[in-house]
Structures are given as C-alpha cells and as structure tokens.
Write a protein that holds these residues in place. Structure first.
Motif, mmCIF file in Angstrom:
data_model
loop_
_atom_site.group_PDB
_atom_site.id
_atom_site.type_symbol
_atom_site.label_atom_id
_atom_site.label_comp_id
_atom_site.label_asym_id
_atom_site.label_seq_id
_atom_site.Cartn_x
_atom_site.Cartn_y
_atom_site.Cartn_z
ATOM 1 N N LEU A 97 -63.231 19.367 16.537
ATOM 2 C CA LEU A 97 -62.711 18.053 16.175
ATOM 3 C C LEU A 97 -63.658 17.499 15.117
ATOM 4 O O LEU A 97 -64.860 17.362 15.365
ATOM 5 C CB LEU A 97 -62.690 17.122 17.397
ATOM 6 N N PHE A 98 -63.120 17.226 13.924
ATOM 7 C CA PHE A 98 -63.963 16.703 12.836
ATOM 8 C C PHE A 98 -63.830 15.183 12.775
ATOM 9 O O PHE A 98 -62.713 14.644 12.812
ATOM 10 C CB PHE A 98 -63.551 17.313 11.491
ATOM 11 N N PHE A 117 -60.719 17.586 3.844
ATOM 12 C CA PHE A 117 -60.913 18.416 5.047
ATOM 13 C C PHE A 117 -59.717 19.349 5.246
ATOM 14 O O PHE A 117 -59.886 20.525 5.549
ATOM 15 C CB PHE A 117 -61.112 17.540 6.292
ATOM 16 N N GLU A 118 -58.536 18.794 5.076
ATOM 17 C CA GLU A 118 -57.329 19.601 5.278
ATOM 18 C C GLU A 118 -57.280 20.774 4.296
ATOM 19 O O GLU A 118 -56.875 21.879 4.635
ATOM 20 C CB GLU A 118 -56.103 18.729 5.060
ATOM 21 N N GLU A 119 -57.738 20.494 3.060
ATOM 22 C CA GLU A 119 -57.735 21.550 2.040
ATOM 23 C C GLU A 119 -58.794 22.610 2.340
ATOM 24 O O GLU A 119 -58.592 23.795 2.099
ATOM 25 C CB GLU A 119 -58.016 20.921 0.665
ATOM 26 N N MET A 120 -59.934 22.191 2.880
ATOM 27 C CA MET A 120 -61.073 23.111 2.969
ATOM 28 C C MET A 120 -61.269 23.806 4.320
ATOM 29 O O MET A 120 -61.931 24.832 4.388
ATOM 30 C CB MET A 120 -62.365 22.361 2.606
ATOM 31 N N VAL A 121 -60.725 23.198 5.387
ATOM 32 C CA VAL A 121 -60.959 23.809 6.714
ATOM 33 C C VAL A 121 -59.685 24.542 7.139
ATOM 34 O O VAL A 121 -58.596 23.959 7.129
ATOM 35 C CB VAL A 121 -61.325 22.731 7.768
ATOM 36 N N LEU A 126 -59.411 23.569 12.570
ATOM 37 C CA LEU A 126 -59.330 22.108 12.458
ATOM 38 C C LEU A 126 -58.535 21.568 13.653
ATOM 39 O O LEU A 126 -57.332 21.361 13.581
ATOM 40 C CB LEU A 126 -58.648 21.733 11.126
ATOM 41 N N ARG A 127 -59.251 21.342 14.774
ATOM 42 C CA ARG A 127 -58.532 20.852 15.966
ATOM 43 C C ARG A 127 -57.962 19.462 15.721
ATOM 44 O O ARG A 127 -56.907 19.093 16.236
ATOM 45 C CB ARG A 127 -59.477 20.824 17.182
ATOM 46 N N GLY A 128 -58.666 18.665 14.918
ATOM 47 C CA GLY A 128 -58.191 17.319 14.631
ATOM 48 C C GLY A 128 -59.133 16.643 13.653
ATOM 49 O O GLY A 128 -60.237 17.151 13.392
#
Ligand code: NAD
Length: 333
Positions: A97-98, A117-121, A126-128
């Motif tokens: 969870l980030f 974050f969405e682009e890189m993880v 990416l749990r959330g």
C-alpha cells in the motif's frame, strides 16, 4: 503495524513521530547518510533540529526498508520522486500500500503524484494508493501540536486503513475522502500562492492584500479544477482552503519564506540555494503556468509569479501589471 517511510526530512519525521506515538513500528529510508545517522544516533530531525521518538529507526538500505513492511509512505520532494520510486520498485517483491505525503505536479507532464505511481509501479505490486494532505506544518506536528488532515484514495477502504494508522484522539485527527484528483491538485497549487503571499509580505503589503490574494488564488485554483474536470466543491476542504490558508499565513511555510525574501529584494537564485528545504511552489508554478497557457486560462497571479521566478521580472513591475489589468466583475471568468 510496521510502516516504511521513504524520506527522513521534516515531513517524513513529523509523520513518523505521529505513527510512532500511535505505537506503530517505523523504519525510515533516506539516501543521505547524515540524515540516517542523526535519526539512529541522536534521535533528531536534522532539517528542523527537533527531537524525535527513539523508537524511530533509519537505514541506508532501500532493500531493508522495503522488505520491512507492506505499507510504504513516500515523503520526498517531487523533484526526486521518480528516482525514489525507481529505487523502491527495483527491490519490490510483493504488493504494497503506497501512501504519498508530498505535494506537487510534474512540470513537464502536469501529472499528479498518483498518476506517476500508477505509471511507475507494476499493478501487481500496487495494492493501493493514498495521499495525505491538509493544513500541516512539520514544525508543529513534530512537537505534537493539534493537526487535522485527510487521507484520500479512490478506494475508500484504503483511505480508512491509512486513517486508522495516523488518527489518534489526542492531537492528530484524520478524515477520509475519495476525491483524489481534487486533493492532489489543491495540495500542489496552494504552494504557488504561498510564494505570492510571502512576496507581498516581503514587499511590505498587509493583511488586506494577503486576504485578497488567498481569495483570488482560490479563483485561479477553481479555473484549473474546472479545466481538469476536478470537483470544485473539494476546494472547501482541509486539503483545499485549509491548506491554502495555513501555507499563505504561516511563518513555517518554506514557500512563504522564499517569497518573502524575494519580495524583500533578495536575489531569487541566492534565496533558493540558501533554503535547506524544498520549495515546491516553484515547480508547481511552472506546471500551472504552462497548463494555463495550453488551456487558454486567465491566471494572472500564477502568471505574475512565473514571470518573477522564470523571467526575472522585477516584483514591482509584476505588481504594477496586476493592478493595471482591466476592471472586472468579481465573478467574471
Ligand atoms: N515540511 C512540511 O511541513 C510539509 C508538510 C506537508 C507536505 N510537505 C511535502 O512533503 C515533501 C517533502 O518535504 P520535506 O519538508 O519533508 O522536505 P525535506 O527537504 O525536509 O526532506 C526531504 C528528505 O528526502 C530525502 N531524499 C531526497 N531524495 C531521496 C531519495 N531518492 N530517497 C530517499 N530519500 C530522499 C532528503 O535527504 C531529505 O531528508 C514536499 O513535497 C513537501 O511539499 C511538507
């Protein structure tokens, strides 16, 4: 719970102090060895020269930090965010969870932090994603002074999970929200007006001018919200008007301090070089100015700050130009 913090500066350790007081185990990763040493050996936040709980530990090893917990709180300046995310994704082996507590928009892309974050993880790691935002200066949080902020996520359960971690019934109250776009935009944009507020204070203007700046700043934020399709209602929130007020009026705001010095006639580059902590308003101003140009938005305060910072316009001239604009109805677009 165990929580990893990436970035052991003022805000990282302010939030670390809250977590530690709430009886969570905190491990901080910072890429500056002297920060790690100060935390482990002296139990001090170097940037603020304030004591922190002895239970907060730090490491130079990103691998150790990432494997320590399933919750990773990022608190690094947005300028280094991509490299910090990279160092974490390099050693990720399980979903996390980030949480993000930095405030900014990427100038080159106008991307919000959740989008980065969405682009890189990788989605399976990416749990959330949750952002923490609201009127909160580290200088007060680290001393245990009363603070109220908001945990925001598109997934309300994730926001509640983070609320549970940080909230206590003594001095740190946490609300939840699902308006991620509005909260991220507001948190970033307010820093531009903090710079402006410092500038006018440095120039010797008074409370009337500051109140007008905050109000007209809100109007410029609203125009960007509308262009981005964000919920304008969420300007009426802790991460909206709450954060705008504190950052435009508090001596603790680095953006305000930088603006104050420039308004007082100090050289811009000298001022920024002398700041030991991050001044996010500069990058966000660049992002917002270009966004405004691209989308044909009339953003006079943002444009004036952009001209002062990037075109070296004399603040006197910028002020004069703002006042010489055509007379308008207050509600005109
Ligand atoms: N200070 C505040 O009161 C406050 C409040 C709310 C939000 N914020 C936001 O939080 C963010 C951080 O601000 P701050 O005041 O803590 O800054 P800071 O300059 O005090 O600390 C940043 C820390 O990040 C570390 N760092 C830099 N690159 C790194 C990397 N790649 N990996 C690990 N650590 C790295 C630095 O060594 C430093 O210790 C900013 O976006 C700021 O706007 C700050």
């Amino acid at each position: 719970m165990k929580i990893t913090i990436i970035g052991g500066g003022s805000w990282g350790l302010g939030l670390g102090t809250v977590l530690s007081q709430n009886k969570h185990d905190v491990l901080v990763y910072d890429n500056a060895p002297k920060i790690v040493d100060k935390i482990n050996q002296k139990h001090i936040c170097l940037q603020l020269n304030e004591s922190i709980p002895k239970t907060i530990k730090a490491t130079n090893s990103v691998k150790e930090a990432v494997s320590f917990s399933d919750i990773i709180l990022f608190v690094v300046p947005t300028k280094v965010l991509r490299s910090a995310i990279n160092s974490v994704t390099d050693v990720l082996t399980s979903p996390k969870l980030f949480i993000n507590a930095a405030k900014g928009i990427e100038p080159e892309t106008f991307m919000r932090i959740s989008e980065i974050f969405e682009e890189m993880v990788q989605p399976n790691y990416l749990r959330g994603f949750v952002t923490l935002s609201g009127p909160s200066h580290a200088e007060e949080v680290i001393k245990g002074m009363t603070t109220v902020i908001t945990a925001t996520s598109l997934n309300e359960n994730h926001a509640k999970e983070v609320q549970e971690l940080f909230h206590n019934s003594v001095n740190f109250r946490v609300y939840t929200s699902t308006d991620l776009k509005g909260v991220e935009l507001a948190g970033a944009l307010k820093n531009i007006f903090a710079l402006a507020s410092g500038l006018i204070a440095g120039k010797g203007l008074g409370d009337n001018a500051r109140a007008a700046l905050i109000t007209r700043g809100l109007v410029e934020m609203k125009k960007i919200f509308q262009a981005e399709g964000a919920n304008v209602q969420s300007l009426m929130s802790l991460p909206g008007i709450g954060d705008l007020i504190v950052t435009c009026t508090s001596k603790h705001s680095r953006n305000f301090q930088a603006g104050y010095k420039i308004g007082n006639g100090k050289d811009l580059e000298e001022t920024l070089n002398a700041m030991t902590m991050v001044v996010e308003g500069i990058r966000t101003c660049e992002a917002a100015y270009h966004y405004g140009q691209k989308n044909n938005l009339d953003l006079p305060i943002i444009s004036a700050i952009y001209d002062i910072v990037f075109n070296k316009m004399d603040p006197e001239k910028a002020y004069k130009e703002l006042f010489e604009r055509e007379k308008k109805n207050e509600y005109a677009i």
